[in-house]
Motif scaffolding. Structure first.
Motif, PDB file in Angstrom:
ATOM      1  N   ILE A   1       1.240  -5.609  10.993  1.00 20.76           N
ATOM      2  CA  ILE A   1       1.796  -6.960  11.013  1.00 20.76           C
ATOM      3  C   ILE A   1       1.831  -7.542  12.419  1.00 20.76           C
ATOM      4  CG2 ILE A   1       4.201  -6.272  11.322  1.00 20.76           C
ATOM      5  CD1 ILE A   1       2.913  -9.009   8.931  1.00 20.76           C
ATOM      6  N   THR A   2       1.809  -6.694  13.426  1.00 23.76           N
ATOM      7  CA  THR A   2       1.870  -7.182  14.815  1.00 23.76           C
ATOM      8  C   THR A   2       0.491  -7.246  15.479  1.00 23.76           C
ATOM      9  OG1 THR A   2       2.232  -4.936  15.657  1.00 23.76           O
ATOM     10  CG2 THR A   2       4.189  -6.231  15.104  1.00 23.76           C
ATOM     11  N   SER A   3      -0.548  -6.793  14.799  1.00 24.44           N
ATOM     12  CA  SER A   3      -1.876  -6.765  15.411  1.00 24.44           C
ATOM     13  C   SER A   3      -2.586  -8.106  15.250  1.00 24.44           C
ATOM     14  CB  SER A   3      -2.727  -5.654  14.786  1.00 24.44           C
ATOM     15  OG  SER A   3      -2.965  -5.927  13.415  1.00 24.44           O
TER      16      SER A   3
ATOM     17  N   VAL B   1     -10.511 -21.402  18.175  1.00 22.20           N
ATOM     18  CA  VAL B   1      -9.964 -21.580  16.825  1.00 22.20           C
ATOM     19  C   VAL B   1      -9.145 -20.365  16.415  1.00 22.20           C
ATOM     20  CG1 VAL B   1     -10.561 -21.803  14.386  1.00 22.20           C
ATOM     21  CG2 VAL B   1     -11.767 -23.164  16.083  1.00 22.20           C
ATOM     22  N   PHE B   2      -9.656 -19.176  16.713  1.00 18.17           N
ATOM     23  CA  PHE B   2      -8.936 -17.960  16.340  1.00 18.17           C
ATOM     24  C   PHE B   2      -7.596 -17.850  17.061  1.00 18.17           C
ATOM     25  CE2 PHE B   2     -13.164 -15.736  15.167  1.00 18.17           C
ATOM     26  CZ  PHE B   2     -13.083 -16.246  13.875  1.00 18.17           C
ATOM     27  N   GLN B   3      -7.536 -18.367  18.288  1.00 18.40           N
ATOM     28  CA  GLN B   3      -6.257 -18.366  19.000  1.00 18.40           C
ATOM     29  C   GLN B   3      -5.213 -19.166  18.239  1.00 18.40           C
ATOM     30  OE1 GLN B   3      -7.010 -19.774  22.960  1.00 18.40           O
ATOM     31  NE2 GLN B   3      -8.043 -17.902  23.631  1.00 18.40           N
ATOM     32  N   HIS B   4      -5.640 -20.305  17.704  1.00 21.44           N
ATOM     33  CA  HIS B   4      -4.719 -21.129  16.916  1.00 21.44           C
ATOM     34  C   HIS B   4      -4.370 -20.449  15.591  1.00 21.44           C
ATOM     35  CE1 HIS B   4      -2.951 -24.551  14.838  1.00 21.44           C
ATOM     36  NE2 HIS B   4      -3.861 -24.414  13.885  1.00 21.44           N
ATOM     37  N   LEU B   5      -5.374 -19.867  14.943  1.00 20.85           N
ATOM     38  CA  LEU B   5      -5.139 -19.239  13.645  1.00 20.85           C
ATOM     39  C   LEU B   5      -4.215 -18.035  13.752  1.00 20.85           C
ATOM     40  CD1 LEU B   5      -8.709 -19.384  12.045  1.00 20.85           C
ATOM     41  CD2 LEU B   5      -6.704 -20.692  11.353  1.00 20.85           C
ATOM     42  N   ARG B   6      -4.381 -17.247  14.803  1.00 21.53           N
ATOM     43  CA  ARG B   6      -3.559 -16.037  14.905  1.00 21.53           C
ATOM     44  C   ARG B   6      -2.089 -16.382  15.137  1.00 21.53           C
ATOM     45  NH1 ARG B   6      -6.312 -15.287  19.834  1.00 21.53           N
ATOM     46  NH2 ARG B   6      -7.799 -13.974  18.713  1.00 21.53           N
ATOM     47  N   SER B   7      -1.829 -17.560  15.748  1.00 14.46           N
ATOM     48  CA  SER B   7      -0.432 -17.946  16.008  1.00 14.46           C
ATOM     49  C   SER B   7       0.313 -18.310  14.727  1.00 14.46           C
ATOM     50  CB  SER B   7      -0.392 -19.127  16.985  1.00 14.46           C
ATOM     51  OG  SER B   7      -0.977 -20.283  16.401  1.00 14.46           O
ATOM     52  N   THR B   8      -0.441 -18.680  13.691  1.00 10.03           N
ATOM     53  CA  THR B   8       0.207 -19.057  12.424  1.00 10.03           C
ATOM     54  C   THR B   8      -0.166 -18.106  11.282  1.00 10.03           C
ATOM     55  OG1 THR B   8      -1.625 -20.562  11.860  1.00 10.03           O
ATOM     56  CG2 THR B   8       0.242 -21.487  13.083  1.00 10.03           C
ATOM     57  N   PHE B   9      -0.894 -17.036  11.596  1.00 10.95           N
ATOM     58  CA  PHE B   9      -1.416 -16.153  10.553  1.00 10.95           C
ATOM     59  C   PHE B   9      -0.304 -15.581   9.678  1.00 10.95           C
ATOM     60  CE2 PHE B   9      -2.614 -11.884   9.101  1.00 10.95           C
ATOM     61  CZ  PHE B   9      -3.758 -12.170   8.378  1.00 10.95           C
ATOM     62  N   HIS B  10       0.715 -15.056  10.288  1.00 19.90           N
ATOM     63  CA  HIS B  10       1.768 -14.377   9.527  1.00 19.90           C
ATOM     64  C   HIS B  10       2.581 -15.345   8.676  1.00 19.90           C
ATOM     65  CE1 HIS B  10       0.708 -10.771  11.665  1.00 19.90           C
ATOM     66  NE2 HIS B  10       0.927 -11.348  12.830  1.00 19.90           N
ATOM     67  N   GLU B  11       2.612 -16.613   9.084  1.00 19.54           N
ATOM     68  CA  GLU B  11       3.341 -17.604   8.280  1.00 19.54           C
ATOM     69  C   GLU B  11       2.680 -17.824   6.923  1.00 19.54           C
ATOM     70  OE1 GLU B  11       3.630 -21.205  10.478  1.00 19.54           O
ATOM     71  OE2 GLU B  11       4.275 -20.213  12.338  1.00 19.54           O
ATOM     72  N   HIS B  12       1.376 -17.572   6.856  1.00 17.90           N
ATOM     73  CA  HIS B  12       0.636 -17.838   5.622  1.00 17.90           C
ATOM     74  C   HIS B  12       0.467 -16.609   4.732  1.00 17.90           C
ATOM     75  CE1 HIS B  12      -0.614 -21.236   8.241  1.00 17.90           C
ATOM     76  NE2 HIS B  12      -0.563 -21.905   7.111  1.00 17.90           N
ATOM     77  N   LEU B  13       1.014 -15.480   5.149  1.00 12.23           N
ATOM     78  CA  LEU B  13       0.945 -14.298   4.298  1.00 12.23           C
ATOM     79  C   LEU B  13       1.896 -14.456   3.120  1.00 12.23           C
ATOM     80  CD1 LEU B  13       0.823 -11.406   6.936  1.00 12.23           C
ATOM     81  CD2 LEU B  13      -1.050 -12.246   5.500  1.00 12.23           C
ATOM     82  N   LEU B  14       1.420 -14.078   1.958  1.00 14.81           N
ATOM     83  CA  LEU B  14       2.214 -14.195   0.731  1.00 14.81           C
ATOM     84  C   LEU B  14       2.882 -12.857   0.446  1.00 14.81           C
ATOM     85  CD1 LEU B  14       2.832 -16.153  -1.688  1.00 14.81           C
ATOM     86  CD2 LEU B  14       0.933 -15.023  -2.875  1.00 14.81           C
ATOM     87  N   HIS B  15       4.197 -12.874   0.186  1.00 15.68           N
ATOM     88  CA  HIS B  15       4.966 -11.657  -0.098  1.00 15.68           C
ATOM     89  C   HIS B  15       5.132 -11.514  -1.604  1.00 15.68           C
ATOM     90  CE1 HIS B  15       6.367 -11.063   4.159  1.00 15.68           C
ATOM     91  NE2 HIS B  15       5.995 -12.341   4.185  1.00 15.68           N
ATOM     92  N   ARG B  16       4.627 -10.411  -2.161  1.00 21.08           N
ATOM     93  CA  ARG B  16       4.756 -10.137  -3.593  1.00 21.08           C
ATOM     94  C   ARG B  16       4.914  -8.628  -3.797  1.00 21.08           C
ATOM     95  NH1 ARG B  16       5.446 -14.744  -4.003  1.00 21.08           N
ATOM     96  NH2 ARG B  16       4.524 -16.314  -5.404  1.00 21.08           N
ATOM     97  N   ASN B  17       6.026  -8.265  -4.446  1.00 19.14           N
ATOM     98  CA  ASN B  17       6.265  -6.852  -4.793  1.00 19.14           C
ATOM     99  C   ASN B  17       6.112  -5.930  -3.573  1.00 19.14           C
ATOM    100  OD1 ASN B  17       6.561  -7.608  -7.546  1.00 19.14           O
ATOM    101  ND2 ASN B  17       4.332  -7.513  -7.809  1.00 19.14           N
ATOM    102  N   ARG B  18       6.712  -6.348  -2.480  1.00 17.73           N
ATOM    103  CA  ARG B  18       6.749  -5.576  -1.234  1.00 17.73           C
ATOM    104  C   ARG B  18       5.357  -5.392  -0.621  1.00 17.73           C
ATOM    105  NH1 ARG B  18      11.118  -0.705  -2.361  1.00 17.73           N
ATOM    106  NH2 ARG B  18      12.897  -2.072  -2.910  1.00 17.73           N
ATOM    107  N   LYS B  19       4.435  -6.252  -1.001  1.00 16.97           N
ATOM    108  CA  LYS B  19       3.100  -6.234  -0.421  1.00 16.97           C
ATOM    109  C   LYS B  19       2.781  -7.594   0.182  1.00 16.97           C
ATOM    110  CE  LYS B  19       1.095  -2.708  -3.458  1.00 16.97           C
ATOM    111  NZ  LYS B  19       0.007  -2.409  -4.446  1.00 16.97           N
ATOM    112  N   LEU B  20       1.859  -7.594   1.130  1.00 14.05           N
ATOM    113  CA  LEU B  20       1.449  -8.826   1.783  1.00 14.05           C
ATOM    114  C   LEU B  20       0.039  -9.200   1.317  1.00 14.05           C
ATOM    115  CD1 LEU B  20       2.657  -8.128   5.440  1.00 14.05           C
ATOM    116  CD2 LEU B  20       3.795  -9.523   3.693  1.00 14.05           C
ATOM    117  N   TYR B  21      -0.171 -10.492   1.094  1.00 11.74           N
ATOM    118  CA  TYR B  21      -1.475 -10.976   0.652  1.00 11.74           C
ATOM    119  C   TYR B  21      -1.893 -12.182   1.491  1.00 11.74           C
ATOM    120  CZ  TYR B  21      -0.654  -8.124  -3.510  1.00 11.74           C
ATOM    121  OH  TYR B  21      -0.404  -7.086  -4.361  1.00 11.74           O
TER     122      TYR B  21
END
Length: 527
Positions: A173-175, A193-213
């Motif tokens: 999660i921190t990589s 572009v990747f610099q911008h995407l990585r700053s918001t990457f974790h905000e867009h992860l979906l949490h379901r049944n203790r897993k990330l998507y």
């Protein structure tokens, strides 16, 4: 899925298979094509003098050195080391490798003009079009690209217009999720572009049944060709549509080049770009689609955003096949780009922009050519290319020669790119006619509003406001001819006549298949 532990490699093959493939030699850091060497040697004048003995010794020494080089390179290739295996250079850097020799064309010679007309007549007499080709089985495609088929599901999210799905994210999660992306390694724009995407990457992860998507998407449509036919202008206009999203730059070339490790044709093979690197390019659009899904919790409104991809090599460039697939199909590729796309996206849509192939070739020469460009130089390069193509036809079928990597790379101008019907017929073996929109640059230049409406309807896009539609259709044309190239003037009339004769049977078949005589380009103005 984020752990890039899958390693691509060149397919192992027998010595006999490699004899069927184009072999590239390297002398003084310059890659040389054996086919080209043989062509030059064949044309050398056989003049003997009183010093014939010494000349024989020099010739035998050269042949011995060539044989040694050949054996060393052949053994090197058979070791499977792809790092040192160089691709043939771009056709526009081939002047030192393929020489017309003592039979160079003299533009003032009627005899030479008659000769090249006979070459064209010989070529057109061998033109034949197959009604179908042998399609590869799905298991053969999966076997050749197992990782790609394991990474992309067979079904996509329901209720979403664009092909998307959720992929489990198992990385730290921190990589940095884009740290190993090869597009970022070789492109400054993607790094930004990747610099911008990585700053918001974790905000867009979906949490379901203790897993990330994470949401993954493929393009809904592809602009697949052809080069110098107005694809950049079409791309720039479609970018202005609020429901269409593209990658950071126009042409990722993943299907045709990057997945084989080709960055620039003159540099040979690099590490192959895994499909995850390609999917990363669409993350920005995926976030918007995901945001719309989240906002429309009632499910009454479908997200309308669609993703486009505009690599103008997708329709025609299968040059890498000979290095990676077994040559068991009599000189023809066992798999084509469209076979893989169809296996993954049977409902994908494709836009093809074409222009008079004679004018396309001259524009291609002016755009990609190096120094000392001129109408006379173009004529000589056309003549050389026609002779190479004719030479291929003496041993192989027309379709084999169109897909012949050695011939394609040896020709000083890209004649084969203008053989539109050969590629289109192959695309129509796997996709329906309704999935491929074919446009003419000449029509687009004269009535942009009409062609853009055709595209909007083809992509099932909703109506636009008058302001947005006006902005899309009234913008100045993109990627027009450079002033320096305009100053070179038109091609020679004899060159145009030769090329008209060469492309005529291909245009006639194209017009018949599309049921549109405008694709004959009989009365065409220059663009």
């Amino acid at each position: 899925m984020t752990q890039m532990d899958y390693k691509y490699s060149l397919l192992g093959s027998t010595v006999e298979d490699y004899r069927k493939r184009p072999l590239l030699l390297q002398v003084d850091e310059t890659p040389m094509n054996l086919f080209a060497i043989l062509e030059v040697k064949r044309d050398l004048p056989r003049r003997w003098s009183t010093l014939g003995c010494f000349r024989k010794i020099r010739v035998y020494s050269f042949l011995f050195g060539l044989a040694v080089t050949f054996l060393i390179m052949a053994s090197y290739i058979l070791t499977g080391d792809k790092k040192g295996l160089l691709l043939t250079p771009s056709p526009y850097h081939f002047s030192s490798l393929v020489s017309p020799g003592p039979l160079a064309f003299n533009l003032s010679s009627v005899k030479d003009y008659v000769h090249i007309k006979m070459v064209v007549k010989s070529i057109t007499s061998k033109v034949e079009f197959r009604s179908s080709r042998q399609l590869p089985e799905l298991k053969a495609l999966v076997k050749s690209e197992p990782h790609m088929f394991s990474a992309i599901p067979r079904k996509f999210l329901p209720g979403v217009k664009n092909p998307c799905w959720y992929e489990e994210y198992t990385g730290n999660i921190t990589s940095d999720p884009y740290r190993t992306n090869l597009y970022g390694r070789y492109s400054r724009r993607f790094r930004t572009v990747f610099q911008h995407l990585r700053s918001t990457f974790h905000e867009h992860l979906l949490h379901r049944n203790r897993k990330l998507y994470r949401m993954r998407c493929l393009p809904y449509f592809y602009i697949i060709g052809q080069p110098k036919c107005g694809t950049t202008d079409l791309y720039d206009r479609l970018k202005l549509h609020p429901d269409i999203k593209f990658t950071t730059f126009k042409e990722p070339h993943w299907w045709t080049r990057k997945r084989f490790g080709i960055i620039r044709l003159s540099e040979g093979f690099h590490d192959r770009y895994p499909v995850e690197d390609y999917l990363d390019l669409f993350d920005q659009a995926a976030y918007q689609i995901q945001g719309n899904l989240t906002a429309n919790t009632s499910g009454s409104i479908q997200p309308n955003i669609i993703i486009g991809e505009a690599s103008a090599s997708t329709m025609w460039d299968n040059n890498a096949w000979v290095y990676f697939y077994d040559n068991t199909t009599k000189g023809e590729p066992p798999f084509l780009i469209q076979d893989f796309i169809h296996a993954l996206q049977p409902d994908a849509r494709f836009i093809v922009m074409l222009r008079d192939p004679v004018e396309r070739l001259y524009s291609d020469y002016l755009y990609f050519g190096s120094a000392n460009k001129s109408a006379e130089d173009f004529h000589e390069k056309v003549s050389e290319s026609l002779q190479l193509f004719e030479g291929c036809l003496t041993e192989f079928t027309m379709r084999s020669c169109v897909y012949n990597t050695t011939v394609n790379n040896a020709m000083p101008v890209r004649l084969q790119v203008g053989l539109y019907i050969v590629y289109l017929m192959d695309w129509l073996t796997v996709f329906s006619r309704e999935q491929i929109l074919v446009l003419r640059l000449e029509d687009h230049a004269s009535n942009r509003k009409y062609t853009m409406h055709q595209v909007f309807e083809f992509l099932n896009l909703g109506p636009l406001t008058k302001e947005i539609e006006s902005e899309i259709t009234r913008s100045p044309a993109s990627n027009t001819r450079r002033p320096a190239d305009k100053n070179l003037g038109p091609m020679l009339s004899i060159t145009k006549d030769i090329l008209r004769d060469f492309y005529m049977p291909f245009n006639e078949k194209l017009a018949k298949v599309l049921q549109n005589d405008s694709f004959l380009w009989e009365n065409n103005s220059k663009l």
